[in-house]
Motif scaffolding. Structure first.
Motif, short mmCIF file in Angstrom:
data_model
loop_
_atom_site.label_atom_id
_atom_site.label_comp_id
_atom_site.label_asym_id
_atom_site.label_seq_id
_atom_site.Cartn_x
_atom_site.Cartn_y
_atom_site.Cartn_z
N GLY A 1 25.59 16.33 -5.63
CA GLY A 1 25.05 16.70 -6.93
C GLY A 1 25.37 18.14 -7.29
N CYS A 2 24.39 18.83 -7.87
CA CYS A 2 24.61 20.20 -8.33
C CYS A 2 24.82 21.15 -7.15
N LEU A 3 25.48 22.29 -7.44
CA LEU A 3 25.90 23.19 -6.36
C LEU A 3 25.20 24.55 -6.42
N HIS A 4 24.02 24.59 -7.03
CA HIS A 4 23.39 25.89 -7.25
C HIS A 4 23.24 26.71 -5.98
N ASN A 5 22.84 26.08 -4.90
CA ASN A 5 22.61 26.81 -3.64
C ASN A 5 23.55 26.34 -2.53
N TYR A 6 24.67 25.78 -2.92
CA TYR A 6 25.58 25.21 -1.93
C TYR A 6 26.33 26.32 -1.19
N GLN A 7 26.47 26.13 0.12
CA GLN A 7 27.21 27.06 0.96
C GLN A 7 28.49 26.37 1.46
N LEU A 8 29.61 27.04 1.35
CA LEU A 8 30.87 26.46 1.78
C LEU A 8 30.87 26.20 3.28
N THR A 9 31.49 25.09 3.67
CA THR A 9 31.63 24.73 5.08
C THR A 9 33.05 25.02 5.53
N PRO A 10 33.29 25.03 6.83
CA PRO A 10 34.68 25.20 7.31
C PRO A 10 35.63 24.15 6.76
N ASP A 11 35.15 22.91 6.59
CA ASP A 11 35.99 21.85 6.02
C ASP A 11 36.35 22.16 4.56
N ASP A 12 35.41 22.77 3.83
CA ASP A 12 35.70 23.16 2.45
C ASP A 12 36.81 24.20 2.40
N ILE A 13 36.73 25.17 3.30
CA ILE A 13 37.76 26.21 3.35
C ILE A 13 39.12 25.60 3.66
N LYS A 14 39.13 24.61 4.55
CA LYS A 14 40.39 23.94 4.88
C LYS A 14 40.98 23.26 3.65
N LYS A 15 40.12 22.63 2.85
CA LYS A 15 40.60 21.95 1.64
C LYS A 15 41.25 22.94 0.67
N MET A 16 40.67 24.13 0.57
CA MET A 16 41.17 25.11 -0.41
C MET A 16 42.36 25.91 0.11
#
Length: 292
Positions: free
Chosen positions: A67-82
């Protein structure tokens, strides 16, 4: 000496001919134009724009169920995607708190914040932002145009595809806006009560009366909102529908909860190009039912 030179030339020529007959190298991943979108609303718009574009890959950063990302913290997998991507498309307007921090530090990654210049429905002078601007159909049309311009600038070889796709999707959105305004005229002067502020852009654009109950409000605050307790239905976005707060409010007041779709979640199966259009029509159906 002349014989030696002739032998060397003959050797070089044979190497050149061998090289010419070798199979051409396959296109490497780094030669692709790689796009990462932040979450579902941006993903759906971009999906419509990149269809048929050659050498383009796209992935959505966040699991659509989050859902919404207001308080979302990036994960190592997210960094890999980017990492290695060319373009990160964010909704912006404060939705992704991590934009401008980690994502901007990734080599050669350009970030587009689609909501950068969208007027805040709460008021431009307020520090708090309602970042659900895509629920205003005209804002989504503008979002489509921003993404198209960025895609053409960074990947000009597919410019014709982006132009064509943007024109077709914009036409669909304009027809949707006309349909929504026509249907809203039949709602009269009635008002809806909405739990959470995610539908404010939508109701304001169509001239629908609404009362917003903050999602962090307790029962005392709920009854303190003018006119809130007199409504028989409570409109709740999908991600909050089964929350304890909604169940308690409906239990005490007798309100019936009705699910609305703010497009913060959905299936990523490549066949959801019309997800935004379907969500708007679903919300119109719900409001029509409540006000009818």
């Amino acid at each position: 000496m002349k014989k030696l030179i002739c032998l060397l030339l003959s050797f070089c020529l044979s190497l050149s001919l061998c090289a010419c007959t070798e199979k051409a190298p396959q296109k490497k991943d780094e030669e692709e134009f790689r796009i990462v979108t932040s979450f579902y609303p941006v993903y759906v718009t971009t999906l419509n724009l990149v269809e048929g574009a050659e050498g383009v890959s796209m992935v959505n950063l966040i699991d659509p169920d989050i859902g919404c990302l207001h308080n979302y913290q990036l994960t190592p997998d997210d960094i890999k995607k980017m990492t290695g991507a060319d373009l990160f498309i964010a909704s912006g307007m404060g939705m992704e708190s991590f934009v401008g921090k980690t994502s901007m530090g990734i080599p050669r990654l350009e970030t587009l914040e689609c909501g950068e210049d969208v007027p805040n429905i709460i008021g431009d002078e307020d520090e708090i932002q309602n970042s659900h601007y895509w629920m205003d159909i005209e804002n989504t049309i503008n979002q489509c145009e921003k993404i198209k311009r960025t895609l053409i600038r960074l990947d000009p070889i597919n410019s014709a595809v982006y132009e064509k796709n943007a024109a077709e999707y914009t036409e669909k959105l304009n027809l949707l806006l006309a349909e929504a305004k026509a249907r809203a005229e039949g709602f009269g002067d009635g008002s809806v009560t909405v739990y959470h502020d995610s539908l404010e852009y939508f109701t304001k654009e169509l001239g629908i009366g609404y009362v917003t109950i903050p999602s962090d409000a307790d029962l005392d605050e709920y009854f303190a909102v003018p006119g809130a307790a007199q409504f028989s239905h409570l409109l709740v976005q999908k991600s909050l529908f089964d929350s304890d707060a909604v169940r308690e409010i409906c239990k005490v007041t007798g309100c019936t909860p009705v699910s609305i779709d703010t497009l913060t979640s959905g299936a990523e199966d490549g066949n959801d190009k019309d997800a935004y259009i379907n969500a708007v029509r679903h919300n119109l159906d719900v409001i029509e039912q409540v006000l009818g």
